[in-house]
Design a protein around this motif. Structure first.
Motif, PDB file in Angstrom:
ATOM      1  N   VAL A 135       0.874  -1.177   0.000  1.00 41.62           N
ATOM      2  CA  VAL A 135       0.000   0.000   0.000  1.00 41.62           C
ATOM      3  C   VAL A 135       0.909   1.224   0.000  1.00 41.62           C
ATOM      4  N   CYS A 136       0.729   2.092  -0.992  1.00 41.40           N
ATOM      5  CA  CYS A 136       1.761   3.090  -1.290  1.00 41.40           C
ATOM      6  C   CYS A 136       1.223   4.512  -1.303  1.00 41.40           C
ATOM      7  N   GLY A 137       2.060   5.422  -0.810  1.00 41.09           N
ATOM      8  CA  GLY A 137       1.768   6.843  -0.861  1.00 41.09           C
ATOM      9  C   GLY A 137       2.951   7.609  -1.409  1.00 41.09           C
ATOM     10  N   GLY A 138       2.672   8.780  -1.996  1.00 42.10           N
ATOM     11  CA  GLY A 138       3.735   9.612  -2.551  1.00 42.10           C
ATOM     12  C   GLY A 138       3.378  10.101  -3.940  1.00 42.10           C
ATOM     13  N   ASP A 139       4.337  10.665  -4.610  1.00 41.47           N
ATOM     14  CA  ASP A 139       4.134  11.197  -5.954  1.00 41.47           C
ATOM     15  C   ASP A 139       3.738  10.074  -6.913  1.00 41.47           C
ATOM     16  N   ARG A 140       2.656  10.282  -7.664  1.00 38.13           N
ATOM     17  CA  ARG A 140       2.144   9.217  -8.525  1.00 38.13           C
ATOM     18  C   ARG A 140       3.135   8.838  -9.635  1.00 38.13           C
ATOM     19  N   ALA A 141       3.777   9.828 -10.230  1.00 36.34           N
ATOM     20  CA  ALA A 141       4.715   9.528 -11.305  1.00 36.34           C
ATOM     21  C   ALA A 141       5.894   8.707 -10.794  1.00 36.34           C
ATOM     22  N   THR A 142       6.372   9.034  -9.596  1.00 33.03           N
ATOM     23  CA  THR A 142       7.470   8.268  -8.993  1.00 33.03           C
ATOM     24  C   THR A 142       7.016   6.843  -8.708  1.00 33.03           C
ATOM     25  N   PHE A 143       5.805   6.700  -8.172  1.00 34.13           N
ATOM     26  CA  PHE A 143       5.249   5.371  -7.928  1.00 34.13           C
ATOM     27  C   PHE A 143       5.170   4.557  -9.220  1.00 34.13           C
ATOM     28  N   ASP A 144       4.652   5.163 -10.278  1.00 31.95           N
ATOM     29  CA  ASP A 144       4.526   4.447 -11.548  1.00 31.95           C
ATOM     30  C   ASP A 144       5.886   3.999 -12.067  1.00 31.95           C
TER      31      ASP A 144
END
Length: 291
Positions: A135-144
């Motif tokens: 389960v992840c949080g943070g900047d979406r582009a970095t996550f992708d």
């Protein structure tokens, strides 16, 4: 394949590092206390310090025991935030207070680093077999961008929103785990006091609409007296305290969670902290005068 650092080689971290190596990544590792590594991690490069392990790495993964270890490893002088190269991504699987997540994320941003909170659900076996739920949080582009790395360790991966939302989602899930562990122990106490055959009991608990992996797996282990640590009771107590502290900070009322925390504290006080979290059932059995 990525050249990455992995910090934190406890029960969960060892399994996660194993699957990164299996996927062909080059992994340098560090732990706060030196420990022998299993044969599956023989290809990992063991470093003696945080600056050494993060040197030249654009991706740094962390899996620690909680906020104190986070602050020591990430925020102290010579820690990860201080030592990582600007532009690097820090992926933090620690179960922690979301407020600490925001603290770390802010410090990372000031140094030109990208930070994701990516705690996991699962225990020793899931970590070892690459079947964790992230389960992840943070900047979406970095996550992708780093999701393919997470996929090598995961059964499922979920994006929950900006920084701290992964950490908060982890506490929500652990609240349910802790509560179900208590209710399972009470149910097994009642079944044993009633003289129900253990195999007959589990045969229907396996298939009812209220069953779960925890009921099926932990139920059998408890009834056989197996409390081998897959997730330490002392860590469940730590998480229960985190849930209560965070709930108070956001104004959520969790009355039964407060009782759950006290039960885990009582179990730890009886010396059960280094057993599996299900060792709480030993306390509940004793309260029912069961062997």
């Amino acid at each position: 394949m990525a050249d990455l650092a992995f910090l934190g080689l406890g029960i969960m971290g060892r399994g996660m590092a194993r699957n990164l190596l299996k996927a062909g990544h080059r992994v340098s590792v560090w732990n706060r206390t030196p420990r022998d590594l299993p044969a599956d991690l023989v290809e990992a490069k063991v470093e003696a310090s945080i600056p050494e392990v993060v040197s030249g790495k654009r991706l740094v993964m962390v899996c620690l025991t909680g906020p104190d270890a986070q602050r020591e490893t990430l925020l102290s002088q010579g820690g990860v935030i201080d030592s990582a190269e600007p532009g690097s991504v820090i992926v933090d699987a620690t179960t922690t207070d979301p407020r600490v997540t925001l603290e770390v994320a802010e410090a990372a941003e000031k140094r030109g680093l990208q930070y994701l909170d990516t705690p996991v659900f699962g225990s020793k076996n899931e970590a070892w077999e690459g079947q964790l739920d992230f389960v992840c949080g943070g900047d979406r582009a970095t996550f992708d961008a780093i999701r393919p790395i997470l996929d090598t360790m995961a059964a499922t991966v979920h994006y929950l929103g900006p920084s701290s939302k992964g950490a908060a989602a982890k506490l929500v899930g652990n609240l349910l785990v802790a509560a179900q562990m208590v209710s399972l122990g009470e149910a097994l106490s009642l079944a044993r006091k009633s003289g129900i055959d253990p195999e007959g009991l589990m045969s229907y608990l396996d298939v009812t609409d209220f069953s779960s992996g925890l009921i099926r797996g932990v139920g059998r282990a408890t009834l056989s007296g197996d409390f081998t640590p897959h997730f330490y009771l002392k860590h469940m107590l730590k998480d229960a305290r985190l849930i209560g502290d965070y709930a108070r900070s956001v104004g959520a009322s969790l009355p039964t969670t407060a009782v759950t925390t006290e039960l885990y504290q009582a179990a730890a006080n009886k010396g059960l902290g280094d057993l599996n979290a299900s060792a709480l059932h030993k306390l509940l059995f004793e309260m029912s005068r069961l062997d």
